[in-house]
Scaffold this active site. Structure first.
Site, PDB file in Angstrom:
ATOM      1  N   LYS A  93       1.128  -0.664   0.065  1.00  0.00           N
ATOM      2  CA  LYS A  93      -0.375  -0.156  -0.116  1.00  0.00           C
ATOM      3  C   LYS A  93       0.958   1.525  -0.066  1.00  0.00           C
ATOM      4  O   LYS A  93       0.482   2.270  -1.080  1.00  0.00           O
ATOM      5  CB  LYS A  93      -0.930   0.330   1.421  1.00  0.00           C
ATOM      6  CG  LYS A  93      -1.288   1.179   1.640  1.00  0.00           C
ATOM      7  CD  LYS A  93      -2.934   1.778   0.640  1.00  0.00           C
ATOM      8  CE  LYS A  93      -3.505   2.988   0.451  1.00  0.00           C
ATOM      9  NZ  LYS A  93      -4.702   2.895   1.182  1.00  0.00           N
ATOM     10  N   LYS A 145       0.563  12.107   5.793  1.00  0.00           N
ATOM     11  CA  LYS A 145       1.047  10.350   6.363  1.00  0.00           C
ATOM     12  C   LYS A 145       1.624   9.594   5.323  1.00  0.00           C
ATOM     13  O   LYS A 145       1.918   8.405   6.341  1.00  0.00           O
ATOM     14  CB  LYS A 145      -0.185   9.742   7.301  1.00  0.00           C
ATOM     15  CG  LYS A 145      -0.570   9.141   8.196  1.00  0.00           C
ATOM     16  CD  LYS A 145      -1.618   8.111   8.741  1.00  0.00           C
ATOM     17  CE  LYS A 145      -2.196   7.523   7.372  1.00  0.00           C
ATOM     18  NZ  LYS A 145      -3.504   6.458   7.538  1.00  0.00           N
TER      19      LYS A 145
HETATM   20  P1  NA7 Z   1     -11.160  10.059   8.446  1.00  0.00           P
HETATM   21  O1  NA7 Z   1     -12.379  10.068   7.837  1.00  0.00           O
HETATM   22  O2  NA7 Z   1      -9.757  10.331   9.339  1.00  0.00           O
HETATM   23  O3  NA7 Z   1     -11.463   8.874   9.562  1.00  0.00           O
HETATM   24  C1  NA7 Z   1     -10.591   8.588  10.509  1.00  0.00           C
HETATM   25  C2  NA7 Z   1     -11.518   7.619  11.879  1.00  0.00           C
HETATM   26  O4  NA7 Z   1      -9.981   6.881  12.909  1.00  0.00           O
HETATM   27  C3  NA7 Z   1     -12.159   8.424  12.383  1.00  0.00           C
HETATM   28  O5  NA7 Z   1     -13.013   7.254  12.786  1.00  0.00           O
HETATM   29  C4  NA7 Z   1     -11.694   8.708  13.575  1.00  0.00           C
HETATM   30  O6  NA7 Z   1     -12.591   8.723  15.003  1.00  0.00           O
HETATM   31  C5  NA7 Z   1     -10.868   7.502  14.018  1.00  0.00           C
HETATM   32  N1  NA7 Z   1      -9.872   7.718  15.322  1.00  0.00           N
HETATM   33  C6  NA7 Z   1      -8.816   8.478  14.859  1.00  0.00           C
HETATM   34  N2  NA7 Z   1      -7.257   8.270  15.950  1.00  0.00           N
HETATM   35  C7  NA7 Z   1      -8.341   7.752  16.554  1.00  0.00           C
HETATM   36  C8  NA7 Z   1      -7.464   7.090  18.022  1.00  0.00           C
HETATM   37  N3  NA7 Z   1      -6.598   7.624  18.463  1.00  0.00           N
HETATM   38  N4  NA7 Z   1      -8.332   5.818  18.258  1.00  0.00           N
HETATM   39  C9  NA7 Z   1      -9.939   5.382  17.704  1.00  0.00           C
HETATM   40  N5  NA7 Z   1     -10.029   6.317  16.704  1.00  0.00           N
HETATM   41  C10 NA7 Z   1      -9.615   6.947  15.871  1.00  0.00           C
HETATM   42  O7  NA7 Z   1     -10.054   8.912   7.276  1.00  0.00           O
HETATM   43  P2  NA7 Z   1     -10.694   7.599   6.732  1.00  0.00           P
HETATM   44  O8  NA7 Z   1     -11.638   7.137   6.661  1.00  0.00           O
HETATM   45  O9  NA7 Z   1     -10.394   8.324   5.140  1.00  0.00           O
HETATM   46  O10 NA7 Z   1      -9.492   6.546   6.368  1.00  0.00           O
HETATM   47  C11 NA7 Z   1      -9.337   5.494   7.366  1.00  0.00           C
HETATM   48  C12 NA7 Z   1      -7.567   5.455   6.952  1.00  0.00           C
HETATM   49  O11 NA7 Z   1      -8.093   4.281   6.287  1.00  0.00           O
HETATM   50  C13 NA7 Z   1      -6.548   5.552   7.563  1.00  0.00           C
HETATM   51  O12 NA7 Z   1      -5.795   5.065   7.724  1.00  0.00           O
HETATM   52  C14 NA7 Z   1      -6.195   6.100   5.695  1.00  0.00           C
HETATM   53  O13 NA7 Z   1      -4.615   6.147   5.100  1.00  0.00           O
HETATM   54  C15 NA7 Z   1      -7.404   4.801   4.721  1.00  0.00           C
HETATM   55  P3  NA7 Z   1     -13.087  10.119  15.018  1.00  0.00           P
HETATM   56  O14 NA7 Z   1     -14.443  10.050  14.279  1.00  0.00           O
HETATM   57  O15 NA7 Z   1     -12.123  11.384  15.646  1.00  0.00           O
HETATM   58  O16 NA7 Z   1     -13.364  10.067  16.536  1.00  0.00           O
END
Ligand code: NA7
Length: 293
Positions: A166, A234
């Protein structure tokens, strides 16, 4: 299948919705409460969501997020059961992935890394491509879930290899898009507009899926996030870190990273990574336009 889906961001929420549509029994959890998926049960912690699940599927931002969902207080680790499979569709570090997998393996739990390509559109339409690392027999059991959310999956090798592949894919997307953006900026500055350039690009060997996907957004100057710049940034860091660990030099990606650095400082993190074009435009003193913009 009984699936716990953790992380309802741009990618995760439509993925979970597609699992529900395909008839799976889905429990969802999101760090910030309030996000729900119709037809799925909502849990108040990763541990609660994972209780009784056959498969725990994650789609969260980065390596730290995966670590805290798995091993934080009220993390999935508290509900591990022998025979369970953890699947990670986030894009994170390949070496951290191997460590996480080792930690749960001692409890009889399988770990498959399955980052995706296809962006928001692919997630919503159930046409993602999964880039998979893990045991072949375990991956076989996941086929109905891959089919519910995607159109294809490619096994790249053992656990961690999906993430490695990836990163190699996103390296190309970042560099190809940068080439496209620089070409449009130069052409515009020299008096050839984007609408005139595009048919030429599409007819020639320069044509690419990245251009097919991004050109309509660029022409409309729609930089709303399909794939947020902060996440591509990232991934660039992850690729550069993996390259460093493996003693590989990536000069083009290092240069592109500097552009993302400036873009982040200028507050573009939550726009699409296509917005890096606007920096080039600023430096050149031009604006790339389509007729509809
Ligand atoms: P988004 O739309 O920025 O969503 C990120 C998700 O990750 C969202 O549900 C966040 O929850 C969650 N999140 C972020 N940090 C944490 C921590 N520390 N603990 C638990 N959950 C967390 O990203 P995408 O959906 O576009 O992408 C997801 C992945 O797929 C990423 O790795 C991309 O590179 C590919 P929140 O709603 O902010 O509480």
């Amino acid at each position: 299948m009984r699936v716990a889906f953790l992380g309802l961001g741009i990618m995760g929420r439509p993925m979970a919705a597609n699992l529900v549509k395909a008839g799976h029994e889905v429990t969802v959890w999101n760090r910030t409460p309030g996000k729900v998926v119709e037809g799925a049960r909502s849990a108040s912690s990763p541990a609660e969501a994972a209780t009784g699940a056959e498969v725990v599927w994650m789609s969260v931002s980065d390596t730290n997020a995966v670590e805290s969902v798995l091993f934080g207080s009220q993390g999935v680790e508290q509900s591990l059961a022998e025979g369970m499979t953890i699947v990670d569709s986030s894009t994170i570090s390949p070496s951290a992935t191997r460590k996480f997998a080792e930690r749960v393996r001692s409890r009889g739990v399988h770990y498959v890394d399955a980052p995706v390509t296809g962006s928001k559109v692919g997630s919503e339409s159930g046409t993602l491509i999964f880039i998979v690392g893990g045991d072949e027999a375990v991956i076989e059991t996941l086929k109905p879930l891959f089919a519910a959310m995607g159109k294809q999956f490619f096994r790249m090798g053992e656990t961690g290899k999906g993430q490695a592949a990836k990163l190699a894919m996103n390296l190309q997307i970042a560099i190809i898009y940068e080439g496209f953006a620089e070409a449009l900026t130069l052409a515009t500055k020299l008096g050839v507009d984007a609408e005139t350039m595009l048919p030429l690009i599409q007819a020639s060997m320069v044509r690419s899926g990245v251009v097919d996907y991004k050109a309509p957004f660029v022409l409309k100057r729609d930089f709303s996030p399909n794939f947020p710049l902060r996440l591509m940034h990232k991934d660039i860091h992850l690729a550069l870190d993996a390259a460093k660990e493996a003693r590989v030099k990536l000069p083009a990606l290092e240069t592109v990273e500097e552009i993302y650095e400036v873009a982040s400082e200028d507050g573009y993190e939550n726009l699409d990574y296509a917005a890096t074009l606007t920096l080039l435009e600023k430096w050149a003193g031009v604006e790339v336009k389509g007729v509809s913009a």
